[in-house]
Scaffold this motif. Sequence first.
Motif, PDB file in Angstrom:
ATOM      1  N   MET A 179       0.839  -1.191   0.000  1.00  0.00           N
ATOM      2  CA  MET A 179       0.000   0.000   0.000  1.00  0.00           C
ATOM      3  C   MET A 179       0.883   1.254   0.000  1.00  0.00           C
ATOM      4  N   ILE A 180       0.337   2.298  -0.536  1.00  0.00           N
ATOM      5  CA  ILE A 180       1.026   3.583  -0.569  1.00  0.00           C
ATOM      6  C   ILE A 180       0.516   4.396   0.622  1.00  0.00           C
ATOM      7  N   LYS A 181       1.426   4.748   1.520  1.00  0.00           N
ATOM      8  CA  LYS A 181       1.048   5.342   2.802  1.00  0.00           C
ATOM      9  C   LYS A 181       0.215   6.619   2.656  1.00  0.00           C
ATOM     10  N   HIS A 182       0.632   7.561   1.806  1.00  0.00           N
ATOM     11  CA  HIS A 182      -0.133   8.816   1.703  1.00  0.00           C
ATOM     12  C   HIS A 182      -1.495   8.598   1.034  1.00  0.00           C
ATOM     13  N   ILE A 183      -1.605   7.640   0.136  1.00  0.00           N
ATOM     14  CA  ILE A 183      -2.908   7.312  -0.463  1.00  0.00           C
ATOM     15  C   ILE A 183      -3.788   6.637   0.582  1.00  0.00           C
ATOM     16  N   ASP A 184      -3.201   5.770   1.396  1.00  0.00           N
ATOM     17  CA  ASP A 184      -3.934   5.120   2.478  1.00  0.00           C
ATOM     18  C   ASP A 184      -4.511   6.177   3.425  1.00  0.00           C
ATOM     19  N   THR A 185      -3.702   7.150   3.798  1.00  0.00           N
ATOM     20  CA  THR A 185      -4.162   8.227   4.686  1.00  0.00           C
ATOM     21  C   THR A 185      -5.284   9.025   4.033  1.00  0.00           C
ATOM     22  N   MET A 186      -5.124   9.363   2.761  1.00  0.00           N
ATOM     23  CA  MET A 186      -6.161  10.120   2.052  1.00  0.00           C
ATOM     24  C   MET A 186      -7.466   9.329   1.977  1.00  0.00           C
ATOM     25  N   LEU A 187      -7.380   8.024   1.723  1.00  0.00           N
ATOM     26  CA  LEU A 187      -8.574   7.195   1.632  1.00  0.00           C
ATOM     27  C   LEU A 187      -9.270   7.056   2.985  1.00  0.00           C
TER      28      LEU A 187
ATOM     29  N   HIS B  79     -12.649  -1.944   2.392  1.00  0.00           N
ATOM     30  CA  HIS B  79     -11.530  -1.712   3.304  1.00  0.00           C
ATOM     31  C   HIS B  79     -11.688  -0.422   4.108  1.00  0.00           C
ATOM     32  N   TYR B  80     -12.135   0.644   3.465  1.00  0.00           N
ATOM     33  CA  TYR B  80     -12.162   1.944   4.128  1.00  0.00           C
ATOM     34  C   TYR B  80     -13.528   2.350   4.685  1.00  0.00           C
ATOM     35  N   CYS B  81     -14.603   1.837   4.129  1.00  0.00           N
ATOM     36  CA  CYS B  81     -15.940   2.289   4.550  1.00  0.00           C
ATOM     37  C   CYS B  81     -16.684   1.287   5.418  1.00  0.00           C
ATOM     38  N   ASN B  82     -16.307   0.025   5.369  1.00  0.00           N
ATOM     39  CA  ASN B  82     -17.018  -1.004   6.124  1.00  0.00           C
ATOM     40  C   ASN B  82     -16.259  -1.294   7.418  1.00  0.00           C
ATOM     41  N   HIS B  83     -16.724  -0.712   8.496  1.00  0.00           N
ATOM     42  CA  HIS B  83     -16.068  -0.904   9.788  1.00  0.00           C
ATOM     43  C   HIS B  83     -16.762  -1.974  10.620  1.00  0.00           C
ATOM     44  N   ASP B  84     -17.835  -2.553  10.086  1.00  0.00           N
ATOM     45  CA  ASP B  84     -18.629  -3.518  10.837  1.00  0.00           C
ATOM     46  C   ASP B  84     -18.227  -4.970  10.595  1.00  0.00           C
ATOM     47  N   SER B  85     -17.401  -5.225   9.588  1.00  0.00           N
ATOM     48  CA  SER B  85     -17.043  -6.606   9.237  1.00  0.00           C
ATOM     49  C   SER B  85     -15.609  -6.926   9.639  1.00  0.00           C
ATOM     50  N   PHE B  86     -15.373  -8.201   9.895  1.00  0.00           N
ATOM     51  CA  PHE B  86     -14.017  -8.685  10.125  1.00  0.00           C
ATOM     52  C   PHE B  86     -13.306  -8.771   8.786  1.00  0.00           C
ATOM     53  N   LEU B  87     -11.978  -8.799   8.803  1.00  0.00           N
ATOM     54  CA  LEU B  87     -11.200  -8.878   7.568  1.00  0.00           C
ATOM     55  C   LEU B  87     -11.605 -10.079   6.722  1.00  0.00           C
ATOM     56  N   SER B  88     -11.799 -11.225   7.351  1.00  0.00           N
ATOM     57  CA  SER B  88     -12.173 -12.427   6.593  1.00  0.00           C
ATOM     58  C   SER B  88     -13.515 -12.232   5.884  1.00  0.00           C
TER      59      SER B  88
ATOM     60  N   ARG C 263      -7.199 -13.607   0.891  1.00  0.00           N
ATOM     61  CA  ARG C 263      -6.595 -12.501   1.640  1.00  0.00           C
ATOM     62  C   ARG C 263      -5.468 -11.866   0.834  1.00  0.00           C
ATOM     63  N   GLU C 264      -4.632 -12.691   0.214  1.00  0.00           N
ATOM     64  CA  GLU C 264      -3.511 -12.193  -0.581  1.00  0.00           C
ATOM     65  C   GLU C 264      -4.006 -11.364  -1.772  1.00  0.00           C
ATOM     66  N   THR C 265      -5.023 -11.867  -2.462  1.00  0.00           N
ATOM     67  CA  THR C 265      -5.588 -11.149  -3.601  1.00  0.00           C
ATOM     68  C   THR C 265      -6.241  -9.842  -3.161  1.00  0.00           C
ATOM     69  N   TYR C 266      -6.897  -9.876  -2.017  1.00  0.00           N
ATOM     70  CA  TYR C 266      -7.532  -8.675  -1.447  1.00  0.00           C
ATOM     71  C   TYR C 266      -6.496  -7.561  -1.287  1.00  0.00           C
ATOM     72  N   TYR C 267      -5.358  -7.888  -0.682  1.00  0.00           N
ATOM     73  CA  TYR C 267      -4.321  -6.872  -0.471  1.00  0.00           C
ATOM     74  C   TYR C 267      -3.630  -6.481  -1.774  1.00  0.00           C
ATOM     75  N   GLN C 268      -3.527  -7.396  -2.725  1.00  0.00           N
ATOM     76  CA  GLN C 268      -2.959  -7.044  -4.025  1.00  0.00           C
ATOM     77  C   GLN C 268      -3.880  -6.069  -4.752  1.00  0.00           C
ATOM     78  N   ARG C 269      -5.185  -6.335  -4.702  1.00  0.00           N
ATOM     79  CA  ARG C 269      -6.151  -5.419  -5.328  1.00  0.00           C
ATOM     80  C   ARG C 269      -6.134  -4.057  -4.636  1.00  0.00           C
ATOM     81  N   LEU C 270      -5.997  -4.056  -3.323  1.00  0.00           N
ATOM     82  CA  LEU C 270      -5.938  -2.801  -2.594  1.00  0.00           C
ATOM     83  C   LEU C 270      -4.706  -2.006  -3.022  1.00  0.00           C
ATOM     84  N   HIS C 271      -3.584  -2.686  -3.168  1.00  0.00           N
ATOM     85  CA  HIS C 271      -2.365  -2.020  -3.640  1.00  0.00           C
ATOM     86  C   HIS C 271      -2.555  -1.491  -5.066  1.00  0.00           C
ATOM     87  N   ASP C 272      -3.152  -2.309  -5.937  1.00  0.00           N
ATOM     88  CA  ASP C 272      -3.418  -1.876  -7.314  1.00  0.00           C
ATOM     89  C   ASP C 272      -4.325  -0.644  -7.334  1.00  0.00           C
TER      90      ASP C 272
END
Length: 118
Positions: free
Chosen positions: A1-9, A76-85, A95-104
């Motif tokens: 993940m890109i830190k400043h984009i993560d913060t902005m999101l 990732h950013y708007c749903n605070h009610d669900s667990f990561l799984s 999980r791996e694909t989820y984080y790859q898509r988030l990075h993309d």
Amino acid sequence: MIKHIDTMLKLWAEDLHSAAPEGTGSGNMIAMLMETKGELIRGTRGSRVLLDESADIELIVNKHLPPQLSVVVREHYCNHDSFLSQKYTYCGCSRETYYQRLHDAHLCIAGLLMGKAA
């Protein structure tokens, strides 16, 4: 993940997609613009992302990201009610694909924001 984009999101999600008390208009961009008579001002919660940047991110997530990336960003950013799984199950990936898509998605958003600034 890109830190400043993560913060902005994170700030984008807080500014535009968090539940706010009735009548404040803080959770809805249209209500907020009506409340301020169309003047773009700094976020009401001390946000470091200006409302026009939040609007740009909203447009990018809604219109310019591929659907798979948009879903991951919203989960990732708007749903605070669900667990990561639950989040990556909803997105239909591991999980791996989820984080790859988030990075993309971070790369796409950074590129589109840079293109706007250029």
